[in-house]
Design a protein around this motif. Sequence first.
Motif, PDB file in Angstrom:
ATOM      1  N   ASP A   1      43.348  27.025  44.597  1.00  0.00           N
ATOM      2  CA  ASP A   1      43.566  26.111  45.142  1.00  0.00           C
ATOM      3  C   ASP A   1      42.320  25.910  45.987  1.00  0.00           C
ATOM      4  O   ASP A   1      41.626  24.609  46.137  1.00  0.00           O
ATOM      5  CB  ASP A   1      44.788  26.090  46.036  1.00  0.00           C
ATOM      6  N   GLU A   2      42.017  26.958  46.544  1.00  0.00           N
ATOM      7  CA  GLU A   2      40.735  26.892  47.582  1.00  0.00           C
ATOM      8  C   GLU A   2      39.355  26.505  46.617  1.00  0.00           C
ATOM      9  O   GLU A   2      38.508  25.533  46.865  1.00  0.00           O
ATOM     10  CB  GLU A   2      40.397  27.997  48.215  1.00  0.00           C
ATOM     11  N   LEU A   3      39.168  27.224  45.600  1.00  0.00           N
ATOM     12  CA  LEU A   3      38.196  26.875  44.860  1.00  0.00           C
ATOM     13  C   LEU A   3      38.021  25.364  43.912  1.00  0.00           C
ATOM     14  O   LEU A   3      37.210  24.819  43.860  1.00  0.00           O
ATOM     15  CB  LEU A   3      37.885  28.010  43.458  1.00  0.00           C
ATOM     16  N   THR A   4      39.528  25.234  43.606  1.00  0.00           N
ATOM     17  CA  THR A   4      39.462  23.712  43.147  1.00  0.00           C
ATOM     18  C   THR A   4      39.040  22.813  43.831  1.00  0.00           C
ATOM     19  O   THR A   4      38.287  21.582  43.893  1.00  0.00           O
ATOM     20  CB  THR A   4      40.757  23.476  42.336  1.00  0.00           C
ATOM     21  N   ALA A   5      39.483  22.742  45.213  1.00  0.00           N
ATOM     22  CA  ALA A   5      39.107  21.835  46.448  1.00  0.00           C
ATOM     23  C   ALA A   5      37.795  21.854  46.501  1.00  0.00           C
ATOM     24  O   ALA A   5      37.238  20.784  46.906  1.00  0.00           O
ATOM     25  CB  ALA A   5      40.006  22.182  47.459  1.00  0.00           C
ATOM     26  N   LYS A   6      36.928  22.665  46.364  1.00  0.00           N
ATOM     27  CA  LYS A   6      35.414  22.579  46.416  1.00  0.00           C
ATOM     28  C   LYS A   6      34.719  22.371  45.483  1.00  0.00           C
ATOM     29  O   LYS A   6      33.365  22.718  45.352  1.00  0.00           O
ATOM     30  CB  LYS A   6      35.042  24.212  47.233  1.00  0.00           C
ATOM     31  N   ASN A   7      35.581  22.173  44.008  1.00  0.00           N
ATOM     32  CA  ASN A   7      34.830  21.917  42.863  1.00  0.00           C
ATOM     33  C   ASN A   7      34.174  23.225  42.287  1.00  0.00           C
ATOM     34  O   ASN A   7      32.887  23.027  41.780  1.00  0.00           O
ATOM     35  CB  ASN A   7      33.714  20.846  43.099  1.00  0.00           C
ATOM     36  N   LYS A   8      34.555  24.555  42.686  1.00  0.00           N
ATOM     37  CA  LYS A   8      33.969  25.605  42.174  1.00  0.00           C
ATOM     38  C   LYS A   8      34.740  26.136  40.963  1.00  0.00           C
ATOM     39  O   LYS A   8      35.961  25.915  40.788  1.00  0.00           O
ATOM     40  CB  LYS A   8      33.905  26.709  43.322  1.00  0.00           C
ATOM     41  N   PRO A   9      33.945  27.021  40.134  1.00  0.00           N
ATOM     42  CA  PRO A   9      34.750  27.576  39.182  1.00  0.00           C
ATOM     43  C   PRO A   9      35.725  28.551  39.354  1.00  0.00           C
ATOM     44  O   PRO A   9      35.377  29.200  40.468  1.00  0.00           O
ATOM     45  CB  PRO A   9      33.633  28.109  38.122  1.00  0.00           C
ATOM     46  N   VAL A  10      36.829  28.716  38.819  1.00  0.00           N
ATOM     47  CA  VAL A  10      37.936  29.659  38.933  1.00  0.00           C
ATOM     48  C   VAL A  10      37.622  31.034  38.237  1.00  0.00           C
ATOM     49  O   VAL A  10      37.549  30.771  37.097  1.00  0.00           O
ATOM     50  CB  VAL A  10      39.241  28.838  38.628  1.00  0.00           C
ATOM     51  N   PRO A  11      37.458  32.045  38.689  1.00  0.00           N
ATOM     52  CA  PRO A  11      37.320  33.305  37.939  1.00  0.00           C
ATOM     53  C   PRO A  11      38.591  33.525  37.106  1.00  0.00           C
ATOM     54  O   PRO A  11      39.705  33.072  37.257  1.00  0.00           O
ATOM     55  CB  PRO A  11      36.972  34.403  39.005  1.00  0.00           C
ATOM     56  N   LYS A  12      38.378  34.582  36.186  1.00  0.00           N
ATOM     57  CA  LYS A  12      39.524  34.954  35.590  1.00  0.00           C
ATOM     58  C   LYS A  12      40.328  36.023  36.445  1.00  0.00           C
ATOM     59  O   LYS A  12      39.624  36.981  36.984  1.00  0.00           O
ATOM     60  CB  LYS A  12      39.120  36.168  34.087  1.00  0.00           C
ATOM     61  N   ILE A  13      41.627  35.686  36.754  1.00  0.00           N
ATOM     62  CA  ILE A  13      42.163  36.486  37.665  1.00  0.00           C
ATOM     63  C   ILE A  13      43.534  37.063  36.788  1.00  0.00           C
ATOM     64  O   ILE A  13      44.178  36.596  36.328  1.00  0.00           O
ATOM     65  CB  ILE A  13      42.769  35.576  38.838  1.00  0.00           C
ATOM     66  N   LEU A  14      43.426  38.580  37.148  1.00  0.00           N
ATOM     67  CA  LEU A  14      44.597  39.350  36.384  1.00  0.00           C
ATOM     68  C   LEU A  14      45.488  39.891  37.704  1.00  0.00           C
ATOM     69  O   LEU A  14      44.932  40.434  38.534  1.00  0.00           O
ATOM     70  CB  LEU A  14      44.023  40.605  35.530  1.00  0.00           C
ATOM     71  N   ILE A  15      46.568  39.933  37.160  1.00  0.00           N
ATOM     72  CA  ILE A  15      47.803  40.358  38.166  1.00  0.00           C
ATOM     73  C   ILE A  15      48.188  41.512  37.671  1.00  0.00           C
ATOM     74  O   ILE A  15      49.100  41.597  36.672  1.00  0.00           O
ATOM     75  CB  ILE A  15      48.632  39.437  38.587  1.00  0.00           C
ATOM     76  N   TRP A  16      48.022  42.767  38.363  1.00  0.00           N
ATOM     77  CA  TRP A  16      48.799  44.090  38.055  1.00  0.00           C
ATOM     78  C   TRP A  16      49.548  44.589  39.052  1.00  0.00           C
ATOM     79  O   TRP A  16      49.114  44.520  40.240  1.00  0.00           O
ATOM     80  CB  TRP A  16      47.645  45.002  37.384  1.00  0.00           C
TER      81      TRP A  16
END
Length: 369
Positions: A98-113
């Motif tokens: 949400d934070e990155l989208t609001a700033k028009n920044k690319p979202v990294p690949k996020i893995l949840i383990w």
Amino acid sequence: MPDSWLYPALGAAAVIGILTFGIPLFLAEYFPWRSIYNQRHGKPTVKTESYKGRTAMITGANGAYGSRAAKIFAHRDIDTLILVDVADSGRVKKEIEDELTAKNKPVPKILIWKVDMMTFAGCKELADKAKRELKDGYLDHVLMTVGILSFNRRESPEGWETSIQVNYLSNALAALLLLPLLKSSPSNPNAPVLTFVTSFGIYPASFTMGVPKTGSYLKKLSNNRDGLEQGHQYGRSKALLLYFARELADRVSAVYTGKNKVTINSADPGSAWTPLTAPNQGMLIPRLIMNFGARDAKYGAAALVNGVSASWEEGHGKIMQDFDTATFPPFMLRKSGQVAQQRAWDETRAEFEAKVPEVKAIYELLERK
């Protein structure tokens, strides 16, 4: 009486001696107030401008420091972010997106383990998952923020007091198992870094860290009772982890050389009121100590990210703080500290090799020093 002045003079000299030498020595051993004070007023910023193309793993990703560190990496162009915790880190992932989208920044690949740090099997599962899923073979930064604070003694499924289990043994085992996977991506000019989190709580716990003449050192620290020892158990477990980090860094220096260098260090985020430290609010002395040093957790997270981003030359084998490196606690610098470190290393190795046979090959590699 001709000597009536003698006793008052001796008393005055004793008071002066205590004030001049005794109190500073006591504080240096058990309460490094100047360092804590400086951290409270320190406002470190992250030195690295971009982590583009890199992979970072953060354990304890739901915690106050872990979640903030994850966001720092994400806002600085990290390519892959691995969020590791006992609970699902979906909330942190969504906040980042949400934070990155609001700033028009690319979202990294996020893995949840998810990982169970109460067991050795959980640590092995984490390393096995990394082997399977990091197909590009790069792991630039590993920040080990996972930890617990327990004022009541409990035992893990492995038979260890839970602070010793999670804060020390599981962090140490996970680090050993991840060590062969550390590799810098092409965009990273520095060696990969694995960073443990340390704490000033080591200092007041140090007077309970003596090595027994006979029997197991680790069992002595684990087979404690509720009360004073359990109150210091967080610091005791962190002291063991700092011993381990120092020994591991020394051995890694001899084995991982040239282009294969790996940076092992510890980072001190300072103090902050977080869900982990919240129980201290109900205890007078811990509350006063916390209030003396506490600052916004975002500064501690920045300090940790700087630690896990340090070059080999500036950070290997060291304790990273806000603006500089810190010395090891006095009791660790004495010969008795070296003895305790070796005892802890040897007993930890015996425990791991008995229960996690895969770790034997890593220890054998580290013996080539």
